[in-house]
Design a protein around this motif. Structure first.
Motif, mmCIF file in Angstrom:
data_model
loop_
_atom_site.group_PDB
_atom_site.id
_atom_site.type_symbol
_atom_site.label_atom_id
_atom_site.label_comp_id
_atom_site.label_asym_id
_atom_site.label_seq_id
_atom_site.Cartn_x
_atom_site.Cartn_y
_atom_site.Cartn_z
ATOM 1 N N VAL A 100 56.028 61.223 -3.575
ATOM 2 C CA VAL A 100 55.604 62.529 -3.064
ATOM 3 C C VAL A 100 54.387 63.039 -3.845
ATOM 4 O O VAL A 100 53.447 63.586 -3.259
ATOM 5 C CB VAL A 100 56.752 63.551 -3.131
ATOM 6 N N LEU A 101 54.380 62.856 -5.153
ATOM 7 C CA LEU A 101 53.250 63.313 -5.957
ATOM 8 C C LEU A 101 51.974 62.537 -5.642
ATOM 9 O O LEU A 101 50.871 63.020 -5.910
ATOM 10 C CB LEU A 101 53.579 63.195 -7.449
ATOM 11 N N SER A 102 52.109 61.353 -5.037
ATOM 12 C CA SER A 102 50.912 60.580 -4.694
ATOM 13 C C SER A 102 50.145 61.196 -3.534
ATOM 14 O O SER A 102 49.065 60.703 -3.173
ATOM 15 C CB SER A 102 51.295 59.131 -4.344
ATOM 16 N N VAL A 103 50.650 62.293 -2.970
ATOM 17 C CA VAL A 103 49.934 62.984 -1.895
ATOM 18 C C VAL A 103 48.801 63.846 -2.443
ATOM 19 O O VAL A 103 47.949 64.316 -1.677
ATOM 20 C CB VAL A 103 50.926 63.848 -1.073
ATOM 21 N N SER A 104 48.751 64.042 -3.752
ATOM 22 C CA SER A 104 47.733 64.910 -4.358
ATOM 23 C C SER A 104 46.294 64.519 -4.005
ATOM 24 O O SER A 104 45.480 65.387 -3.676
ATOM 25 C CB SER A 104 47.907 64.938 -5.882
ATOM 26 N N THR A 124 38.538 62.741 10.122
ATOM 27 C CA THR A 124 39.347 61.825 9.312
ATOM 28 C C THR A 124 40.144 62.570 8.252
ATOM 29 O O THR A 124 41.254 62.158 7.893
ATOM 30 C CB THR A 124 38.454 60.770 8.632
ATOM 31 N N ASP A 125 39.596 63.686 7.745
ATOM 32 C CA ASP A 125 40.328 64.494 6.768
ATOM 33 C C ASP A 125 41.565 65.119 7.397
ATOM 34 O O ASP A 125 42.646 65.139 6.793
ATOM 35 C CB ASP A 125 39.425 65.595 6.203
ATOM 36 N N VAL A 126 41.404 65.643 8.611
ATOM 37 C CA VAL A 126 42.525 66.278 9.305
ATOM 38 C C VAL A 126 43.617 65.252 9.615
ATOM 39 O O VAL A 126 44.802 65.481 9.378
ATOM 40 C CB VAL A 126 42.046 66.950 10.603
ATOM 41 N N ILE A 127 43.196 64.089 10.150
ATOM 42 C CA ILE A 127 44.165 63.043 10.483
ATOM 43 C C ILE A 127 44.841 62.522 9.214
ATOM 44 O O ILE A 127 46.049 62.294 9.180
ATOM 45 C CB ILE A 127 43.480 61.897 11.236
ATOM 46 N N GLY A 128 44.045 62.347 8.150
ATOM 47 C CA GLY A 128 44.596 61.861 6.890
ATOM 48 C C GLY A 128 45.607 62.819 6.300
ATOM 49 O O GLY A 128 46.674 62.404 5.819
ATOM 50 N N LEU A 129 45.287 64.118 6.332
ATOM 51 C CA LEU A 129 46.229 65.113 5.828
ATOM 52 C C LEU A 129 47.503 65.102 6.657
ATOM 53 O O LEU A 129 48.616 65.169 6.124
ATOM 54 C CB LEU A 129 45.593 66.501 5.857
ATOM 55 N N GLY A 130 47.348 64.984 7.983
ATOM 56 C CA GLY A 130 48.524 64.923 8.851
ATOM 57 C C GLY A 130 49.388 63.719 8.563
ATOM 58 O O GLY A 130 50.624 63.816 8.522
ATOM 59 N N ALA A 131 48.747 62.567 8.347
ATOM 60 C CA ALA A 131 49.501 61.346 8.035
ATOM 61 C C ALA A 131 50.242 61.498 6.712
ATOM 62 O O ALA A 131 51.405 61.110 6.582
ATOM 63 C CB ALA A 131 48.564 60.147 7.992
ATOM 64 N N GLY A 132 49.554 62.053 5.720
ATOM 65 C CA GLY A 132 50.188 62.232 4.419
ATOM 66 C C GLY A 132 51.369 63.169 4.473
ATOM 67 O O GLY A 132 52.432 62.898 3.900
ATOM 68 N N LEU A 133 51.205 64.294 5.183
ATOM 69 C CA LEU A 133 52.310 65.245 5.303
ATOM 70 C C LEU A 133 53.465 64.655 6.110
ATOM 71 O O LEU A 133 54.637 64.931 5.831
ATOM 72 C CB LEU A 133 51.811 66.538 5.953
ATOM 73 N N ALA A 134 53.131 63.850 7.121
ATOM 74 C CA ALA A 134 54.190 63.178 7.896
ATOM 75 C C ALA A 134 54.992 62.253 6.993
ATOM 76 O O ALA A 134 56.226 62.156 7.108
ATOM 77 C CB ALA A 134 53.576 62.391 9.049
ATOM 78 N N GLY A 135 54.298 61.571 6.064
ATOM 79 C CA GLY A 135 54.992 60.717 5.113
ATOM 80 C C GLY A 135 55.904 61.501 4.202
ATOM 81 O O GLY A 135 57.042 61.091 3.924
ATOM 82 N N VAL A 136 55.427 62.673 3.739
ATOM 83 C CA VAL A 136 56.250 63.520 2.875
ATOM 84 C C VAL A 136 57.482 64.027 3.625
ATOM 85 O O VAL A 136 58.597 64.040 3.092
ATOM 86 C CB VAL A 136 55.417 64.705 2.340
ATOM 87 N N ILE A 137 57.289 64.442 4.878
ATOM 88 C CA ILE A 137 58.406 64.941 5.687
ATOM 89 C C ILE A 137 59.445 63.834 5.903
ATOM 90 O O ILE A 137 60.657 64.064 5.819
ATOM 91 C CB ILE A 137 57.907 65.480 7.036
ATOM 92 N N ALA A 138 58.954 62.620 6.184
ATOM 93 C CA ALA A 138 59.873 61.493 6.381
ATOM 94 C C ALA A 138 60.710 61.250 5.138
ATOM 95 O O ALA A 138 61.930 61.016 5.215
ATOM 96 C CB ALA A 138 59.083 60.232 6.742
ATOM 97 N N ILE A 139 60.069 61.328 3.966
ATOM 98 C CA ILE A 139 60.789 61.132 2.713
ATOM 99 C C ILE A 139 61.769 62.275 2.472
ATOM 100 O O ILE A 139 62.878 62.077 1.971
ATOM 101 C CB ILE A 139 59.796 61.003 1.547
ATOM 102 N N ALA A 140 61.369 63.492 2.835
ATOM 103 C CA ALA A 140 62.209 64.661 2.600
ATOM 104 C C ALA A 140 63.530 64.576 3.348
ATOM 105 O O ALA A 140 64.570 65.025 2.855
ATOM 106 C CB ALA A 140 61.463 65.932 3.001
#
Length: 335
Positions: A100-104, A124-140
């Protein structure tokens, strides 16, 4: 220093920062999170202060920029970051915490674009942020509950945000103090902040907790190797291979943390967690695609060196942004 030595140093940094999560997990079994984090900084600050005194370099802050950087690093980048991350890890495994901290590095460019430049956000920034947050949500939600796991991930996400925010804000100032002195002050400030927070949060102090051999060993490892030694390795690599290359440590250390968490602590590695980490890595690539493209286009003769900046540019964790033209917000690359 050869490329082989650079790889060895990178591997050493990934090891000490990855295994730090395992040490935190061990220490949290008996130590209050905030006091544990404060004690970690006590040891590291003592080592850095000793190094500053022995080297006889300038140590006293002389400018407003020095004071601002000490406070922003000490309270945000170190203090609040450790406060959220240590409490957050008390609810999740060491592997999940590291991932999760690797999202920084995904959050950093978004904040930097908003605060440091008038430039528009790229798709690409918007899509990248969305992908990262989706990864965090999946882990959560990987644990199948919305209580402790979700709370822990939320606190760790807050840790990543304050770290990114502090990193961006420090780019507004250029210190006169040498890097070693700056970080000695910053770690001392962070330690004081965490001790105050620990007492306010739970009344915890060194005299009110039970120290076990495992907790003492974990604290010693964190203070000496993961913090003091880790930061020295980090800055050595920053000078050797550049910010973009060093930023990849955010994705090497979680692998180490997950392996050691599974091997030593019996933590489970789920498919959803691995998939979430994959989404975070994809998000990092998308948010940093321009910096990574510049890196791949650099010649072999200059590979590993920090890319030169134009007069109207500033670098934040490997990303290059244009400065604002407002003379009151004049920016220069930080250390």
């Amino acid at each position: 220093m050869t490329k082989t030595e650079d790889v060895v140093l990178f591997g050493a940094l990934a090891f000490v920062w990855g295994t730090a999560f395992t040490a935190i997990e061990i220490g949290l079994e008996t130590l209050p999170p905030l006091l544990f984090a404060a004690a970690r900084l006590d040891i590291a600050a003592f080592i850095f202060i000793g190094a500053v005194l022995l080297s006889r370099i300038q140590w006293l802050p002389r400018t407003k920029a020095d004071l601002v950087l000490i406070l922003s690093n000490g309270i945000l980048v170190i203090g609040a970051h450790f406060a959220f991350s240590f409490i957050g890890q008390s609810y999740v495994t060491s592997g999940v915490a590291s991932i999760v901290l690797s999202v920084s590095p995904i959050i950093t460019p978004i904040i930097a674009i908003q605060l440091l430049t008038t430039e528009r956000i790229y798709l690409t920034d918007v899509i990248g942020l969305g992908a990262g947050l989706a990864g965090v949500i999946a882990i959560a939600i990987a644990g199948g509950s919305f209580d402790g796991q979700l709370l822990g991930v939320g606190l760790l996400l807050a840790s990543a945000v304050v770290f990114a925010l502090g990193s961006v804000l420090t780019e507004r100032w250029t210190a006169v103090l040498p890097t070693m002195s700056l970080h000695a002050w910053s770690m001392s400030t962070g330690a004081v902040f965490l001790h105050a927070a620990a007492y306010a949060y739970s009344g915890a102090s060194f005299w009110s907790v039970t120290w076990t051999p495992s907790a003492a060993a974990a604290l010693t490892y964190l203070g000496i190797f993961a913090t003091a030694g880790g930061f020295l390795l980090y800055f050595t690599l920053l000078n050797r291979i550049g910010a973009t290359n060093v930023s990849l440590i955010n994705y090497a250390s979680p692998v180490v943390a997950t392996i050691f968490g599974a091997s030593l602590l019996g933590e489970q590695i789920t498919i959803v967690t691995v998939a979430g980490f994959g989404l975070i890595v994809i998000g990092f690539v998308l948010c940093n695609i321009r910096s990574l493209w510049r890196l791949t286009r650099s010649t072999r003769d200059t590979a590993g060196s920090v890319q030169s900046l134009k007069r109207d540019e500033v670098r934040v964790q490997g990303n290059v942004y244009k400065k604002q033209t407002d003379s009151q917000n004049h920016l220069q690359p930080g250390d």
